[in-house]
Design a protein around this motif. Sequence first.
Motif, mmCIF file in Angstrom:
data_model
loop_
_atom_site.group_PDB
_atom_site.id
_atom_site.type_symbol
_atom_site.label_atom_id
_atom_site.label_comp_id
_atom_site.label_asym_id
_atom_site.label_seq_id
_atom_site.Cartn_x
_atom_site.Cartn_y
_atom_site.Cartn_z
ATOM 1 N N GLY A 72 -2.088 0.280 -1.098
ATOM 2 C CA GLY A 72 -2.196 -1.027 -0.463
ATOM 3 C C GLY A 72 -1.412 -0.987 0.832
ATOM 4 N N MET A 73 -2.066 -1.269 1.948
ATOM 5 C CA MET A 73 -1.395 -1.141 3.253
ATOM 6 C C MET A 73 -1.559 -2.435 4.033
ATOM 7 N N ASN A 123 -2.073 -5.244 -3.623
ATOM 8 C CA ASN A 123 -0.683 -4.871 -3.337
ATOM 9 C C ASN A 123 -0.002 -6.029 -2.623
ATOM 10 N N VAL A 170 -4.651 -3.524 6.529
ATOM 11 C CA VAL A 170 -5.119 -2.171 6.851
ATOM 12 C C VAL A 170 -5.962 -1.719 5.656
ATOM 13 N N PHE A 207 -7.172 -1.028 10.781
ATOM 14 C CA PHE A 207 -6.690 -0.782 12.154
ATOM 15 C C PHE A 207 -7.850 -0.943 13.123
ATOM 16 N N GLY A 222 3.343 9.510 -1.270
ATOM 17 C CA GLY A 222 4.206 9.948 -0.169
ATOM 18 C C GLY A 222 4.092 11.447 -0.007
ATOM 19 N N VAL A 244 8.669 10.116 2.414
ATOM 20 C CA VAL A 244 7.795 10.452 3.554
ATOM 21 C C VAL A 244 6.605 9.497 3.628
ATOM 22 N N GLY A 274 -1.928 6.927 1.154
ATOM 23 C CA GLY A 274 -2.055 5.886 2.164
ATOM 24 C C GLY A 274 -2.600 6.404 3.483
ATOM 25 N N SER A 275 -1.860 7.334 4.102
ATOM 26 C CA SER A 275 -2.131 7.700 5.500
ATOM 27 C C SER A 275 -3.581 8.111 5.756
ATOM 28 N N GLY A 300 4.107 6.340 4.215
ATOM 29 C CA GLY A 300 3.966 5.368 5.293
ATOM 30 C C GLY A 300 4.482 4.006 4.866
ATOM 31 N N GLY A 301 4.671 3.114 5.839
ATOM 32 C CA GLY A 301 5.131 1.756 5.542
ATOM 33 C C GLY A 301 6.643 1.709 5.353
ATOM 34 N N THR A 358 2.441 1.983 11.619
ATOM 35 C CA THR A 358 3.176 2.785 10.634
ATOM 36 C C THR A 358 2.226 3.795 10.008
ATOM 37 N N ILE A 359 2.780 4.954 9.683
ATOM 38 C CA ILE A 359 2.001 6.013 9.022
ATOM 39 C C ILE A 359 3.010 6.908 8.317
ATOM 40 N N THR A 387 -0.600 -9.017 1.595
ATOM 41 C CA THR A 387 0.447 -9.478 2.511
ATOM 42 C C THR A 387 -0.139 -10.269 3.677
HETATM 43 C C1 FMN Z 1 -0.359 1.822 7.495
HETATM 44 C C2 FMN Z 1 0.378 1.779 6.200
HETATM 45 C C3 FMN Z 1 0.784 0.553 5.690
HETATM 46 C C4 FMN Z 1 1.404 0.483 4.440
HETATM 47 N N1 FMN Z 1 1.720 -0.737 3.912
HETATM 48 C C5 FMN Z 1 2.169 -0.835 2.645
HETATM 49 C C6 FMN Z 1 2.348 -2.101 2.033
HETATM 50 O O1 FMN Z 1 2.090 -3.137 2.632
HETATM 51 N N2 FMN Z 1 2.809 -2.138 0.761
HETATM 52 C C7 FMN Z 1 3.068 -0.983 0.049
HETATM 53 O O2 FMN Z 1 3.470 -1.075 -1.115
HETATM 54 N N3 FMN Z 1 2.906 0.228 0.607
HETATM 55 C C8 FMN Z 1 2.449 0.333 1.882
HETATM 56 N N4 FMN Z 1 2.214 1.562 2.429
HETATM 57 C C9 FMN Z 1 2.421 2.775 1.592
HETATM 58 C C10 FMN Z 1 1.104 3.230 0.941
HETATM 59 O O3 FMN Z 1 0.604 2.268 0.063
HETATM 60 C C11 FMN Z 1 1.260 4.565 0.194
HETATM 61 O O4 FMN Z 1 2.132 4.452 -0.890
HETATM 62 C C12 FMN Z 1 1.795 5.646 1.095
HETATM 63 O O5 FMN Z 1 1.162 5.613 2.344
HETATM 64 C C13 FMN Z 1 1.555 7.002 0.443
HETATM 65 O O6 FMN Z 1 2.037 8.021 1.242
HETATM 66 P P1 FMN Z 1 1.133 8.808 2.330
HETATM 67 O O7 FMN Z 1 1.105 7.945 3.515
HETATM 68 O O8 FMN Z 1 1.880 10.080 2.545
HETATM 69 O O9 FMN Z 1 -0.216 9.023 1.717
HETATM 70 C C14 FMN Z 1 1.655 1.667 3.713
HETATM 71 C C15 FMN Z 1 1.276 2.912 4.256
HETATM 72 C C16 FMN Z 1 0.650 2.974 5.477
HETATM 73 C C17 FMN Z 1 0.235 4.302 6.027
#
Ligand code: FMN
Length: 471
Positions: free
Chosen positions: A11-12, A128, A16, A316, A283, A239, A305-306, A241-242, A439-440, A37
């Motif tokens: 959830g991003m 999320n 996103v 985005f 992550g 590592v 996420g990324s 994102g977010g 964020t990434i 959110t």
């Molecule tokens: C652009 C972006 C926004 C994110 N926003 C949230 C968020 O609002 N809530 C949350 O629990 N995690 C958020 N995350 C974390 C992701 O849900 C996920 O756990 C994480 O990106 C996994 O790691 P990775 O980026 O290496 O794949 C975000 C990640 C990114 C890349």
Amino acid sequence: MRKHPAIIQGGMGIAVSSWRLAKDVAIQGELGVISGTAIDSVMARRLQDGDPTGDTQRALSHFPDVIVVQEILKRFFIEGGKDPKRPYIDVPKLIVKPTAFALHLLIVSTFVEVWLAKENHDGLVGMNILEKIQLAIPAQLYGAMLAGVDYILIGAGIPAQIPRLLNWLSLGNSITMKVDVEDTNDKYQIGFDPACIDGVHYPIKRPQFLAIVSSHALVSYLNKDAETKPDGFVIEYHVAGGHNAPPRAKNSTDANGEAVYSDADMPNLEKVVASGSPFWLAGGFGTPEKFVEAKALGAQGIQVGSIFALCNESGFTPELRSQVLSSLAAGETRVVTDASASPTGFPFKVIELDATLSEPELFAKRARKCDLGYLRTPFKRESGGIGYRCPGEPIDTYLFKNGEEEEALTSKCLCNALMADIGLGQIRPDGRTELALITIGSDLVGPMQLLARFPDGWSAKQGLNYLRTAQ
Ligand SMILES: Cc1cc2nc3c(=O)[nH]c(=O)nc-3n(C[C@H](O)[C@H](O)[C@H](O)COP(=O)(O)O)c2cc1C
């Protein structure tokens, strides 16, 4: 109960992880997650842009309370869209005692996003939200449940109250939730009555609840009591994102303002396995090899996420996405773990990207304004009432509310920046639009490998197929 998915599309926020992205992932048999959110602002702005695809209005026509929908449309919908030079009308800010309209808007907008993600298939959809944005939680849980959400995922805090809230809401009961109020030892709680919709207490499906945590200690803490025990965990490494969990060691910020992590911040997976709870690793797990490794370590799978944030269906804007992809292709991407950018106080990953708030001169030029206010913290005023403050607001105002200057100086207005990331940035009186801040994750092996295969960008489906190649 249905089998848990192996891949969770993270959830991003803000949007996103849009309903389109979550829907495509769910259709492919994995868990598609929407971000709840600030979704009330997202829906209100989509309506002010005229809802050109008609999706929001279609979802609204399925909401059980027609009168509530009419009041929302009357306030925000503009046929053909607003004049692009005019600012958006804001939604009510979150407060401890919200108006009925504010609650309705939160419920309905959450319903809409989940409903659209679930339309016309039977795949799994989650929502999320952030524990930090407590005041929105009860209404958002209910809105998502009304649309039949399958999973709720919550991090950025300790979501100990959620299992109890879900149990009660699923029975159609009213709930109360403790909320944190600073500058006092007094206890505060908010109430929520599902009968605010349609005057009815519906028994309703209880979604699975996954807590997003970064330490085994939180797994044991939440598992101790049936009232706080989630149905599973996402174990997120720093590592990701977010937002990230703060490092455990004191004084762990370097001279550049980056959070510095050590082995003490690594979760002990043996303890997580021993807890018996299902878990997913997040992550830096978004590659086929790391997916295999996660399973070998005892996980159900991975949360990624990324690679989804950069795929075609992400929220985005296409311009920002291609700016990030070009910087990746040129090998120029620098991601920092900014210890103080986020008003939440949690470290926040930021890509250093031209023409975004990551540029110090542009950040310094932005007129501070807190008009969305999702990250405000309630505090007790000396006069006895409750006030709300955010280190991203104008510094004088923040100091007047007993906020600390040091915190405010580097704090960025994530609410406005993240709305700009998805093309819904506010227009200011001088004609400028709020700047984005992207964020990434800092482990970009997955996006780099996908970019080598798909130089013009990839779809969510291609991202999933890539992740599954070593299975
Ligand atoms: C652009 C972006 C926004 C994110 N926003 C949230 C968020 O609002 N809530 C949350 O629990 N995690 C958020 N995350 C974390 C992701 O849900 C996920 O756990 C994480 O990106 C996994 O790691 P990775 O980026 O290496 O794949 C975000 C990640 C990114 C890349």
